[in-house]
Design a protein around this motif. Structure first.
Motif, PDB file in Angstrom:
ATOM      1  N   LEU A  52      -1.281   1.045  13.523  1.00 29.32           N
ATOM      2  CA  LEU A  52      -0.766   2.164  12.733  1.00 29.32           C
ATOM      3  C   LEU A  52      -1.514   3.448  13.046  1.00 29.32           C
ATOM      4  O   LEU A  52      -0.920   4.531  13.071  1.00 29.32           O
ATOM      5  CB  LEU A  52      -0.867   1.842  11.236  1.00 29.32           C
ATOM      6  N   ARG A 110       6.387  -0.271   6.919  1.00 32.16           N
ATOM      7  CA  ARG A 110       5.179  -0.861   7.497  1.00 32.16           C
ATOM      8  C   ARG A 110       3.990   0.061   7.311  1.00 32.16           C
ATOM      9  O   ARG A 110       2.856  -0.383   7.133  1.00 32.16           O
ATOM     10  CB  ARG A 110       5.404  -1.158   8.978  1.00 32.16           C
ATOM     11  N   ARG A 111       4.231   1.361   7.337  1.00 32.56           N
ATOM     12  CA  ARG A 111       3.148   2.332   7.133  1.00 32.56           C
ATOM     13  C   ARG A 111       2.837   2.558   5.666  1.00 32.56           C
ATOM     14  O   ARG A 111       1.899   3.266   5.330  1.00 32.56           O
ATOM     15  CB  ARG A 111       3.528   3.671   7.757  1.00 32.56           C
TER      16      ARG A 111
END
Length: 270
Positions: free
Chosen positions: A112, A201-202
């Motif tokens: 990320l 996802r972040r």
């Protein structure tokens, strides 16, 4: 970046001028004196001739705007300096400074973090500890073999798309549309879904909400015309605005999303 809706790329031009990076004005932005000196030592050992140090993004951008052929190295060691945010601000400045080649030096190494650096417009990221040889290889790559510079509503920076392995000029998505394997509408729907998954996802629920808004809209149309592309552009701009507002209040970021949703509903009624 999965969240970039690049159905229509606005501008792609090469940024390299063949100048050896060692002869360029190198701006080192790092709030920590010790690591700043360490970076300068590595650059000098690698052959750098002109180095300007600073501790804030604002001063780094000022130097980039007032230097000839600048190159920027930004440290990302802790939260005192958000390197991704600093480069995003650089990319949104006016004039030639926004195309300054940039490298992030970082102790962050999660997927990320790397994606955040890329999506902000960084040309490359090197993990500390880095050697003079590693610095030379990366800075040579981004100055001698730069990627095309892309301008869209929510991203300015080196092209992040991956070319085909055989070196063809087209990108896979473009080829698939041209070859009839998919349609522009299907490609847009796939990218809307990609936005949702990437942002969840972040942990960025508001940006994922923009992806859902686009997904719902594209599910209601049969083809991409001028109106549809205009609404896609509204979603692009909203993603860019949320990126600019990182660190701001939830209320301020929420206004962007709710404003987009209201505007899309109005356009659909027209």
């Amino acid at each position: 970046m999965a969240a970039e809706l690049d159905i229509d790329v606005n501008d792609e031009t090469e940024t390299g001028d063949g100048m050896d990076w060692r002869q360029r004005a190198i701006i080192v932005c790092d709030p920590t004196p010790f690591s700043r000196r360490l970076t300068v030592d590595i650059l000098r050992f690698a052959g750098a001739e002109r180095i300007q140090t600073c501790s804030t993004p604002e001063s780094a951008i000022w130097f980039a705007e007032n230097a000839d052929n600048p190159l920027m190295v930004v440290d990302w060691r802790d939260e005192r300096l958000d390197a991704a945010h600093a480069i995003r601000k650089l990319r949104r400045t006016r004039g030639d400074a926004n195309r300054t080649p940039t490298m992030i030096l970082s102790t962050k190494h999660t997927l990320l973090d790397i994606e955040a650096a890329r999506d902000a417009g960084a040309d490359t990221l090197a993990l500390r500890p880095v050697s003079p040889r590693g610095v030379t290889e990366r800075l040579t790559e981004i100055t001698q073999r730069p990627r095309s510079f892309v301008k869209t509503a929510n991203y300015n920076g080196p092209d992040r798309r991956v070319r085909s392995a055989e070196g063809a000029g087209a990108f896979k998505r473009d080829r698939d549309v041209a070859d009839g394997k998919t349609t522009p509408l299907q490609a847009a729907r796939a990218q809307a879904q990609s936005i949702i998954f990437s942002m969840l996802r972040r942990g960025d629920e508001l940006s994922a909400r923009i992806g859902r808004s686009l997904e719902r809209f594209l599910a209601s149309v049969d083809a991409l015309g001028d109106r549809e592309r205009e609404i896609i552009q509204l979603h692009r701009a909203s993603l860019g605005r949320l990126a600019d507002l990182q660190g701001e209040s939830l209320e301020e970021r929420m206004e962007v999303v709710e404003g987009l949703e209201t505007l899309v509903r109005r356009r659909l009624r027209d």
